[in-house]
Design a protein around this motif. Structure first.
Motif, mmCIF file in Angstrom:
data_model
loop_
_atom_site.group_PDB
_atom_site.id
_atom_site.type_symbol
_atom_site.label_atom_id
_atom_site.label_comp_id
_atom_site.label_asym_id
_atom_site.label_seq_id
_atom_site.Cartn_x
_atom_site.Cartn_y
_atom_site.Cartn_z
ATOM 1 N N LEU A 1 0.796 -1.028 -0.020
ATOM 2 C CA LEU A 1 0.093 0.062 0.167
ATOM 3 C C LEU A 1 1.104 1.533 -0.044
ATOM 4 C CD1 LEU A 1 -2.489 -1.346 2.418
ATOM 5 C CD2 LEU A 1 -3.203 -0.749 0.281
ATOM 6 N N GLY A 2 0.353 2.019 -0.636
ATOM 7 C CA GLY A 2 1.102 3.938 -0.099
ATOM 8 C C GLY A 2 -0.094 4.770 -0.372
ATOM 9 N N ILE B 1 -6.058 13.462 1.399
ATOM 10 C CA ILE B 1 -5.048 11.825 1.455
ATOM 11 C C ILE B 1 -5.407 10.223 0.508
ATOM 12 C CG2 ILE B 1 -3.670 10.470 2.803
ATOM 13 C CD1 ILE B 1 -3.119 12.703 4.397
ATOM 14 N N GLY B 2 -4.921 10.198 0.141
ATOM 15 C CA GLY B 2 -5.556 9.254 -0.610
ATOM 16 C C GLY B 2 -4.555 7.390 -0.226
ATOM 17 N N ILE B 3 -5.260 6.465 -0.157
ATOM 18 C CA ILE B 3 -4.576 5.098 0.101
ATOM 19 C C ILE B 3 -4.425 3.446 -1.090
ATOM 20 C CG2 ILE B 3 -3.728 3.290 2.138
ATOM 21 C CD1 ILE B 3 -4.343 5.321 3.696
ATOM 22 N N ALA B 4 -4.225 3.192 -1.325
ATOM 23 C CA ALA B 4 -4.013 2.661 -2.620
ATOM 24 C C ALA B 4 -2.675 1.593 -3.042
ATOM 25 C CB ALA B 4 -3.711 2.933 -3.750
ATOM 26 N N PRO B 5 -3.268 0.542 -3.997
ATOM 27 C CA PRO B 5 -1.887 0.118 -4.270
ATOM 28 C C PRO B 5 -0.887 0.440 -4.512
ATOM 29 C CG PRO B 5 -3.756 -1.692 -4.211
ATOM 30 C CD PRO B 5 -3.913 -0.381 -3.903
ATOM 31 N N VAL B 6 0.681 -0.099 -4.503
ATOM 32 C CA VAL B 6 1.279 1.392 -4.960
ATOM 33 C C VAL B 6 1.369 1.370 -6.721
ATOM 34 C CG1 VAL B 6 3.988 1.810 -5.786
ATOM 35 C CG2 VAL B 6 2.927 1.163 -3.000
ATOM 36 N N THR B 7 1.139 0.187 -7.273
ATOM 37 C CA THR B 7 0.762 -0.089 -8.429
ATOM 38 C C THR B 7 -0.189 1.020 -9.150
ATOM 39 O OG1 THR B 7 -0.129 -2.261 -8.250
ATOM 40 C CG2 THR B 7 2.051 -2.370 -8.617
#
Length: 256
Positions: A107-108, A187-193
């Protein structure tokens, strides 16, 4: 007596010869989890350039992945969460020979270009930044990444505090789109890809979630049983395992 071939027939024959695929070339059907589609696409293009094969890349969505898991022959190669691949091998729908660990996706944290960049170096910093943010955005809890983010928020003890300012758009593209339309310091949080796939659209990758909060999803690749092009499938799996491919995957957010 000399037999003459009509000019029109000769032109058609020549076109067929010139348009034919090179000997040994095959069309590979590749099924890829949507979360890593953008990371795999450049590898597919390079594989096509460096071999005589062509690739039909399909994310398939949940339904396509489920069909592939239920029966072999729906594609030649599948790249998906490692647990799903191992289940398919156990059921006999994918082959253990050639199975390859592609890497892990964590996660990023990301923001919109121009927004305030939050401090996220430690869990304490991330906690304070989430509390101070105008809004918090992540995927639908029905998705794997959405569940991972909710687990992160619970571990920080912020369930109640963030509830009123949290947005959970359905669909991975909707998360990026929501952030691009935002005007505040969300602020967003999601898979780095998925973050890296959208940085050119106007999103800024702040960094990975702190190690003590990180939740990785491992991905693997395997050939499916009854693959129509087994030689091309093996070639693609070998290509994924090469050091050059690992470097490209790492740059796209898939780490070992």
């Amino acid at each position: 007596m000399t037999n003459r071939i009509p000019l029109s027939a000769a032109l058609v024959a020549a076109a067929l010869v010139l348009g034919a695929a090179p000997a040994g070339a095959a069309e590979l059907k590749l099924l890829v989890s949507p979360e890593i589609e953008a990371a795999v696409e450049p590898l597919v293009a390079a594989f096509e350039r460096e071999t005589r094969h062509t690739v039909d890349l399909d994310t398939g969505g949940k339904a396509g992945m489920r069909r592939a898991g239920d029966r072999g022959g729906t594609a030649d190669v599948i790249v998906a969460p490692a647990g799903r691949i191992d289940q398919m091998i156990k059921r006999g729908n994918a082959l253990a020979a050639g199975r390859h660990d592609v890497g892990r996706v964590g996660l990023g944290v990301f923001v919109r270009d121009g927004a305030r960049v939050p401090a996220i170096g430690t869990s304490d910093e991330l906690q304070k930044s989430l509390v101070a943010a105008a809004g918090v955005v992540y995927g639908d809890p029905a998705s794997e990444s959405g569940r991972q983010v909710e687990k992160l928020i619970r571990s920080l003890g912020l369930d109640a505090e963030l509830q009123m300012k949290t947005s959970r758009p359905a669909g991975r593209d909707q998360v990026a789109g929501f952030m691009l339309r935002s005007r505040g310091d969300d602020i967003g949080i999601a898979p780095v890809t998925e973050i890296l796939a959208n940085v050119r659209r106007g999103l800024k990758f702040v960094g990975p979630v702190p190690a003590d909060l990180q939740d990785y999803t491992p991905f693997a690749a395997a050939a499916l049983r009854n693959a129509a092009t087994p030689d091309a499938a093996r070639a693609f799996l070998d290509y994924l395992a090469a050091p050059a491919a690992k470097a490209k995957l790492a740059a796209a957010g898939i780490v070992e």
